[in-house]
Motif scaffolding. Structure first.
Motif, PDB file in Angstrom:
ATOM      1  N   PHE A  23       3.817  10.121  -4.371  1.00  0.00           N
ATOM      2  CA  PHE A  23       4.874   9.155  -4.887  1.00  0.00           C
ATOM      3  C   PHE A  23       6.076   9.154  -3.858  1.00  0.00           C
ATOM      4  CE2 PHE A  23       2.819  10.045  -8.829  1.00  0.00           C
ATOM      5  CZ  PHE A  23       2.071   8.635  -9.096  1.00  0.00           C
ATOM      6  N   ILE A  24       5.573   8.769  -2.588  1.00  0.00           N
ATOM      7  CA  ILE A  24       6.759   8.814  -1.725  1.00  0.00           C
ATOM      8  C   ILE A  24       7.046   7.318  -1.004  1.00  0.00           C
ATOM      9  CG2 ILE A  24       6.534  11.322  -0.605  1.00  0.00           C
ATOM     10  CD1 ILE A  24       4.550  10.206   1.397  1.00  0.00           C
ATOM     11  N   GLY A  25       6.509   6.442  -1.983  1.00  0.00           N
ATOM     12  CA  GLY A  25       7.109   5.146  -1.552  1.00  0.00           C
ATOM     13  C   GLY A  25       6.030   4.204  -1.228  1.00  0.00           C
ATOM     14  N   TYR A  26       6.133   2.827  -1.028  1.00  0.00           N
ATOM     15  CA  TYR A  26       5.214   1.855  -0.831  1.00  0.00           C
ATOM     16  C   TYR A  26       5.569   1.139   0.607  1.00  0.00           C
ATOM     17  CZ  TYR A  26       2.614   2.504  -5.284  1.00  0.00           C
ATOM     18  OH  TYR A  26       1.940   2.930  -5.971  1.00  0.00           O
ATOM     19  N   PHE A  33       0.937  -1.209  -0.160  1.00  0.00           N
ATOM     20  CA  PHE A  33      -0.193  -0.052  -0.136  1.00  0.00           C
ATOM     21  C   PHE A  33       0.844   1.384  -0.001  1.00  0.00           C
ATOM     22  CE2 PHE A  33       0.619  -1.349   4.310  1.00  0.00           C
ATOM     23  CZ  PHE A  33       1.110  -0.183   5.104  1.00  0.00           C
ATOM     24  N   PRO A  34       0.549   2.327  -0.793  1.00  0.00           N
ATOM     25  CA  PRO A  34       1.301   3.503  -0.736  1.00  0.00           C
ATOM     26  C   PRO A  34       1.449   4.062   0.538  1.00  0.00           C
ATOM     27  CG  PRO A  34      -0.411   3.603  -2.449  1.00  0.00           C
ATOM     28  CD  PRO A  34      -0.966   2.478  -1.381  1.00  0.00           C
ATOM     29  N   LYS A  35       2.628   4.688   0.847  1.00  0.00           N
ATOM     30  CA  LYS A  35       2.516   5.709   1.898  1.00  0.00           C
ATOM     31  C   LYS A  35       1.908   6.815   1.883  1.00  0.00           C
ATOM     32  CE  LYS A  35       7.401   4.053   2.904  1.00  0.00           C
ATOM     33  NZ  LYS A  35       8.704   4.627   3.006  1.00  0.00           N
ATOM     34  N   PRO A  36       1.009   7.080   2.930  1.00  0.00           N
ATOM     35  CA  PRO A  36       0.141   8.239   2.533  1.00  0.00           C
ATOM     36  C   PRO A  36       0.792   9.572   2.711  1.00  0.00           C
ATOM     37  CG  PRO A  36       0.316   7.590   5.202  1.00  0.00           C
ATOM     38  CD  PRO A  36       1.038   6.354   4.190  1.00  0.00           C
TER      39      PRO A  36
END
Length: 311
Positions: A243-246, A115-118
């Motif tokens: 887009f700061i990571g998953y 899941f994407p980092k918020p």
């Protein structure tokens, strides 16, 4: 639970449901275990346009997943809504334990996703799928000729921002530092793109709007200054892509399965380092995380599980 299944699938996103469908169709006794709602990340996507062969106008993530769920059920895949707390994967029979149950199988397919980092701003959850997205490939076309913002400064953020310039009339990268972290070759392309703009030393403080995202407050981390950004009145909304990571859902397998940055390592046939244990979809190390690649992974994993069981 005394029954020993041929295959247990952990996760009911596209990878897990495809695995359940293929395993069930192969006449393997199959159990799909999901702790929440079916669908994973795709369940929060309002519209889907890039799934091959899609024939339904205005296809949504939930509608696509609902059909996948029914397909898996049609071919005999059983279901359990449960949270697995520990696993024993070595040996001929794999054991998965929850707070109240113990599940056993000859093979296990891990499809727990990522899941994407918020972004970390106020009201974020309210606007996911209604202006906030974490997948440019999935949602770029919905923002054609609109203004969009990209949060992040690494390779993925900058590459996705450049991709978005093919659709949006203006793309602004919001980055908390005063320089990008992306590779220099990527930065050179970004700075040469006339549709790409930058907000340095900035984070998103909050987002707002009526039904759709149309207002954002950003904060300069050096000066503390707050700036309100509002959508063009003719547009009525804008997009924010994070887009700061998953974060892969792999903690359960720490020290058990081989990983790379939290993602499970597999070969091309979804084999992990433990015989009879396979990984499919976003949870594994791969270059593209999309519904179509997740479904393909699930199908391969199920066929390999059948081969393993019959050896």
């Amino acid at each position: 639970m005394d029954k020993i299944y041929d295959v247990i699938v952990l996760g009911a996103g596209p990878a897990g449901l495809a695995a359940g469908l293929y395993a069930g169709r192969s006449r393997l006794s199959t159990l799909i275990i999901e702790k929440g709602k079916d669908g994973g990340q795709i369940a929060i996507t309002d519209e889907i346009e890039n799934y091959p062969g899609q024939m339904v106008e205005g296809e949504s993530g939930p509608s696509l997943i609902a059909r996948m769920t029914e397909q898996a059920k049609k071919f005999g895949a059983e279901r359990a809504n449960d949270t697995i707390l520990s696993v024993e994967l070595e040996g001929d029979v794999k054991v998965l334990k929850s707070a109240k149950n113990e599940y056993r199988a000859k093979a296990v397919i891990v499809a727990t996703g990522a899941f994407p980092k918020p972004i970390g701003c106020e009201n974020e959850a309210k606007f996911i799928g209604k202006g906030i997205s974490f997948c440019a490939t999935c949602d770029a076309a919905f923002f054609e000729d609109f203004e969009v913002f990209v949060v992040g400064g690494g390779d993925s953020a900058v590459e996705e921002a450049m991709y978005l310039t093919k659709f949006a009339r203006k793309v602004t990268i919001i980055h908390r530092r005063d320089e990008l972290r992306a590779a220099k070759s990527i930065q050179e392309k970004a700075f040469a793109n006339p549709k790409l703009h930058f907000l340095w030393d900035t984070v998103v403080q909050s987002v707002d709007g009526d039904e759709l995202l149309s207002k954002m407050v950003v904060k300069n981390v050096k000066t503390g200054e707050l700036t309100t950004i509002e959508a063009d009145p003719e547009d009525g909304l804008f997009g924010v892509f994070g887009f700061i990571g998953y974060n892969p859902n792999s903690k359960l397998f720490d020290g058990i399965l081989e990983m790379e940055n939290g993602y499970i390592k597999t070969d091309d046939n979804m084999h992990t380092n433990i015989p009879g244990v396979f990984a499919a979809g976003d949870i594994r190390v791969k270059s593209l995380r999309q519904v179509v690649t997740a479904a393909a992974d699930g199908a391969i994993a199920a066929m390999q599980a059948e081969k393993f069981i019959n050896e």
